[in-house]
Design a protein around this motif. Structure first.
Motif, mmCIF file in Angstrom:
data_model
loop_
_atom_site.group_PDB
_atom_site.id
_atom_site.type_symbol
_atom_site.label_atom_id
_atom_site.label_comp_id
_atom_site.label_asym_id
_atom_site.label_seq_id
_atom_site.Cartn_x
_atom_site.Cartn_y
_atom_site.Cartn_z
ATOM 1 N N ILE A 201 0.786 -1.255 0.255
ATOM 2 C CA ILE A 201 -0.160 -0.155 0.073
ATOM 3 C C ILE A 201 0.675 1.157 -0.008
ATOM 4 O O ILE A 201 0.633 2.024 -0.624
ATOM 5 N N VAL A 202 1.833 1.391 0.928
ATOM 6 C CA VAL A 202 2.641 2.424 0.922
ATOM 7 C C VAL A 202 3.424 2.639 -0.379
ATOM 8 O O VAL A 202 3.477 3.832 -0.879
ATOM 9 N N SER A 203 3.929 1.562 -1.018
ATOM 10 C CA SER A 203 4.801 1.843 -2.093
ATOM 11 C C SER A 203 3.745 2.165 -3.490
ATOM 12 O O SER A 203 3.980 2.841 -4.134
ATOM 13 N N TYR A 204 2.583 1.641 -3.264
ATOM 14 C CA TYR A 204 1.677 2.112 -4.516
ATOM 15 C C TYR A 204 1.257 3.726 -4.227
ATOM 16 O O TYR A 204 1.413 4.363 -5.237
ATOM 17 N N VAL A 205 1.115 4.179 -3.007
ATOM 18 C CA VAL A 205 0.705 5.554 -2.870
ATOM 19 C C VAL A 205 1.850 6.372 -3.275
ATOM 20 O O VAL A 205 1.596 7.530 -3.860
ATOM 21 N N LYS A 206 3.061 5.888 -3.080
ATOM 22 C CA LYS A 206 4.190 6.787 -3.111
ATOM 23 C C LYS A 206 4.482 6.673 -4.716
ATOM 24 O O LYS A 206 4.611 7.744 -5.323
ATOM 25 N N THR A 207 4.034 5.506 -5.453
ATOM 26 C CA THR A 207 4.177 5.465 -6.863
ATOM 27 C C THR A 207 3.253 6.370 -7.480
ATOM 28 O O THR A 207 3.757 7.197 -8.601
ATOM 29 N N VAL A 208 2.273 6.442 -6.998
ATOM 30 C CA VAL A 208 1.009 7.096 -7.787
ATOM 31 C C VAL A 208 1.241 8.760 -7.475
ATOM 32 O O VAL A 208 1.243 9.667 -8.389
ATOM 33 N N THR A 209 1.844 9.259 -6.317
ATOM 34 C CA THR A 209 1.930 10.774 -5.985
ATOM 35 C C THR A 209 3.306 11.128 -6.102
ATOM 36 O O THR A 209 3.403 12.262 -5.925
ATOM 37 N N SER A 210 4.308 10.454 -6.323
ATOM 38 C CA SER A 210 5.737 10.703 -6.417
ATOM 39 C C SER A 210 6.045 11.761 -7.682
ATOM 40 O O SER A 210 5.623 11.446 -8.746
ATOM 41 N N ASN A 211 6.294 13.168 -7.387
ATOM 42 C CA ASN A 211 6.759 13.701 -8.565
ATOM 43 C C ASN A 211 5.664 14.394 -9.374
ATOM 44 O O ASN A 211 5.827 14.766 -10.630
ATOM 45 N N SER A 212 4.245 14.323 -9.143
ATOM 46 C CA SER A 212 3.420 14.269 -9.865
ATOM 47 C C SER A 212 3.023 15.560 -10.583
ATOM 48 O O SER A 212 2.652 16.024 -11.928
ATOM 49 N N ASN A 213 3.577 16.758 -9.903
ATOM 50 C CA ASN A 213 3.340 18.040 -10.364
ATOM 51 C C ASN A 213 4.815 19.059 -10.619
ATOM 52 O O ASN A 213 4.615 20.068 -10.850
ATOM 53 N N VAL A 214 5.871 18.351 -10.472
ATOM 54 C CA VAL A 214 6.944 18.880 -10.723
ATOM 55 C C VAL A 214 7.619 18.894 -12.149
ATOM 56 O O VAL A 214 7.483 17.850 -12.673
ATOM 57 N N THR A 215 7.845 19.946 -12.825
ATOM 58 C CA THR A 215 8.461 20.084 -14.058
ATOM 59 C C THR A 215 10.060 20.792 -13.990
ATOM 60 O O THR A 215 10.301 21.332 -12.816
ATOM 61 N N ILE A 216 10.742 20.332 -14.728
ATOM 62 C CA ILE A 216 12.157 20.788 -14.937
ATOM 63 C C ILE A 216 11.938 22.301 -14.918
ATOM 64 O O ILE A 216 12.650 23.344 -14.319
#
Length: 696
Positions: A201-216
């Motif tokens: 569950i923790v890995s899933y939530v991290k995968t989905v939410t990781s860096n979702s809104n950050v752009t170079i």
């Protein structure tokens, strides 16, 4: 159908299931197996989810048992000691009392500009019941499985072995698992299997939410602004200083100006409204108040005698240790305390005793005031009170003040304010910075609290911020760290934002007063506001002419400006930007999030928007010839010269970029996770559909 509300309907069944499982935990694993294979009510379908899977009461019981196993082996402690995403997962799965502290921590991050999420969105995350953890366990496991994310039993073993102190203070996690296995009659392999599901569950939530809104580009832009300095010489010709109050404006022009911006809030800068005009009336409250000046309370307190001060010194001697003297004697204060002489701290002791007595008397006065104000409600169920009920049983503030003055010999101040919007309330000289104590450890700014009345709906209080007040409900005691007054207030009228009926609309904006002789009434008049804006637009012509004339004068700005000031009958001077930090768009955005929960905070955002517009307009003239420019957001023209921008070194820029990338990754993931893990979103993603329980 509101999924979150329908879930609440089944809370009774969930609690019953939880109670049964708790009993099973004490009985042992064999009883658990018997229950899991039993039929009857435990097999009743409570809901469907996913692609039509059935959720039964027995599933909730099984989920609770698994969470209890995880709690016993310290998995909850592990999540709370881990990164922020794991901490959020732990909060929604396990019953605990940490929600209040998490909520407070995240709100501090919002106020400090570290999280760009609105406070009402944060409240959605915490608006859940502790008993719902087993349901979220089932649904999030289903999501993780569909996404193909699954930790293995070996992964669980590796985590346990590599982080033993995160599970148990003594660091002997293996022994803890063995003990739990014996107590619950469950194999260690099964325990590790359950733990691997949590890691999934923790890995899933991290995968989905990781860096979702950050752009170079976002990182590079922010890094580029960090350390960038603006230098320039300029003269500002503001319309407000050049406006002629005697200048007549035709009724037709006034009506056209009003009609164009009547339903727009002031400060809403757009291409169609670059000056930010707006005449939409904001949310407003009218308050009755009962206040006492703390200096008046201090005035009736008996001054401490010399004997009382010396006795205080003897009793509290440990508070007056002279650390410096102890160090000079080459010893520690604990080994051989060195106390400050009484004479050197006598004035400090006097102040301490007076403050203590003032606080005690203030508490007694407020307690008496609360008793008097609630006397008519003693035998009533106030939990069921409506605004009309509070109005019916409201005690008169003036009568209450007279009784308090008679008993304590202290003057009280009562009255009714005008219609105050959030900004005017925060600017009130007496109560603007005061707070309302919700619990012993929770307080809210008065402005936020009073604007949460249901008649307005502009502020939604969070789950840890108490209930919104009703009209005529006494609010208080009011206090703050640097308060000059304390007392009570109540909202007697609340007007939601609306369009003014006409140019003739006006209302009182009178604030609280502790001096009846200066109780003057101030008024807000729509006609006056519209007139000033029309006159300011006309003054922009003068500003443009003056700015261009100064540019045309060449190098000798001082002499030319003196002539311009004579012509305009003004006192405008030359100003400079010297190593001025340039605000980024991200900083302005963070300010909006920081202040979004506070009524009236739009004024701060508007000021910041204008400052940024000025900086950007001047910075755009780097290395150019002196020039006159218009900054419409500021309702001003500028004469500008000698513009230069100093930027950070390449190494500083790269270091800043790396730091910002790391910070963005953490905060952006956290922002996404707070939204991703709200109860409504979890239920919605899972296609959760409750099935009505049979009528009894």
């Amino acid at each position: 159908m509101n999924l979150f509300k329908t879930l609440r309907k089944h809370q009774k069944w969930i609690i019953i299931s939880v109670f049964i499982v708790v009993m099973i935990t004490f009985i042992g694993g064999q009883a658990l197996q018997a229950l899991l294979t039993s039929r009857g009510p435990s097999n009743r379908v409570m809901a469907t989810f996913g692609d039509g899977q059935k959720l039964r009461q027995i599933d909730i019981r099984s989920a609770y048992q698994q969470l209890e196993v995880l709690r016993q082996i310290g998995a909850e402690r592990y999540l709370m000691s881990n990164d922020p995403i794991a901490l959020l997962v732990g909060h929604i799965l396990f019953e605990n009392d940490r929600g209040f502290f998490l909520d407070a921590q995240f709100k501090r991050m919002i106020q400090q500009g570290q999280l760009m999420i609105k406070q009402e969105d944060l409240d959605k995350f915490f608006n859940r019941s502790n008993q719902e953890g087993p349901l979220y366990w089932i649904l999030l496991l289903h999501e993780a499985d569909k996404a193909g994310i699954a930790a293995s039993r070996q992964d669980a073993i590796d985590v346990l072995r590599s982080n033993p102190t995160m599970f148990t203070p003594d660091g002997n996690a293996s022994a803890l698992v063995e003990r739990v296995s014996s107590q619950l009659n469950i194999s260690q392999q099964d325990i590790m299997e359950i733990f691997s599901r949590l890691l999934s569950i923790v890995s899933y939530v991290k995968t989905v939410t990781s860096n979702s809104n950050v752009t170079i580009p976002q990182i590079e832009s922010q890094a580029g602004f960090a350390g960038t300095k603006l230098n320039a010489e300029y003269v500002r010709f503001g319309a407000e200083s050049l406006r002629s109050e005697d200048e007549e404006v035709s009724e037709e022009v006034l009506q056209n100006q009003f009609a164009k911006y009547a339903d727009i809030a002031q400060g809403n800068y757009t291409k169609e409204n670059p000056y930010g005009f707006g005449y939409l009336l904001p949310d407003r409250v009218k308050l009755e108040y009962l206040l006492v000046n703390l200096s008046d309370i201090e005035a009736v307190i008996a001054a401490p005698t010399d004997n009382e001060m010396e006795e205080y010194y003897d009793i509290n001697k440990s508070n007056f240790i002279d650390q410096q003297a102890a160090e000079n004697e080459d010893t520690t204060a604990l080994d051989k305390p060195v106390y400050k002489p009484y004479a050197s701290v006598a004035s400090e002791i006097r102040r301490m005793i007076i403050d203590q007595r003032k606080n005690e008397l203030t508490s007694e006065i407020i307690s008496e005031a609360q008793d008097l104000l609630s006397a008519k409600m003693e035998d009533k169920n106030v939990d069921e009170f409506t605004s009309e009920d509070y109005k019916e049983y409201a005690a008169d503030y003036a009568d209450t003040a007279a009784k308090l003055t008679e008993k304590f010999g202290v003057s009280f101040y009562t009255g009714t304010t005008g219609y105050l919007d959030g900004r005017r309330l925060m600017m009130d000289p007496n109560i603007g910075r005061l707070e309302v104590m919700i619990t012993n450890v929770t307080s809210l700014p008065l402005a936020r609290y009073v604007f949460s009345v249901e008649e307005l709906g502009s502020v939604k209080l969070g789950i840890y911020e108490g209930q919104a007040p009703k009209l005529y409900q006494n609010i208080g005691p009011l206090s703050s760290r640097y308060a000059r007054v304390t007392g009570m207030v109540r909202v007697v009228e609340a007007l939601p934002s609306s369009t003014a009926e006409s140019l003739g609309t006006e209302y009182s904006t009178k604030h609280t007063s502790l001096n009846s002789s200066s109780d003057s009434d101030s008024m807000y008049k729509v006609r006056e506001t519209v007139l000033k804006d029309c006159q300011s637009l006309k003054a922009m012509e003068k500003a443009e002419s003056a700015a261009k004339k100064l540019i045309a004068a060449g190098q000798d700005w001082q002499a030319a400006l003196e002539e311009i000031n004579k012509e305009l009958d003004s006192s405008i001077s030359i100003s400079n930007f010297t190593d001025q930090d340039i605000a980024s768009a991200g900083q302005l955005k963070r300010l909006k999030f920081r202040t979004s929960s506070m009524p009236g905070s739009s004024a701060f955002v508007n000021n910041a928007t204008v400052e940024k517009a000025v900086q950007d307009s001047i910075a755009a003239l780097e290395d150019s010839q002196p020039k006159a420019i218009e900054v419409k957001e500021d309702l001003a023209w500028y004469a500008v010269r000698d513009v230069s921008i100093s930027k950070p070194l390449v190494t500083e820029y790269e270091d800043s970029k790396l730091q910002l990338a790391a910070a963005f990754e953490i905060t952006s993931s956290l922002e996404s996770a707070l939204e991703f893990l709200t109860a409504d979103n979890i239920l919605s993603r899972a296609n959760f559909e409750p099935i009505e329980e049979p009528k009894e």
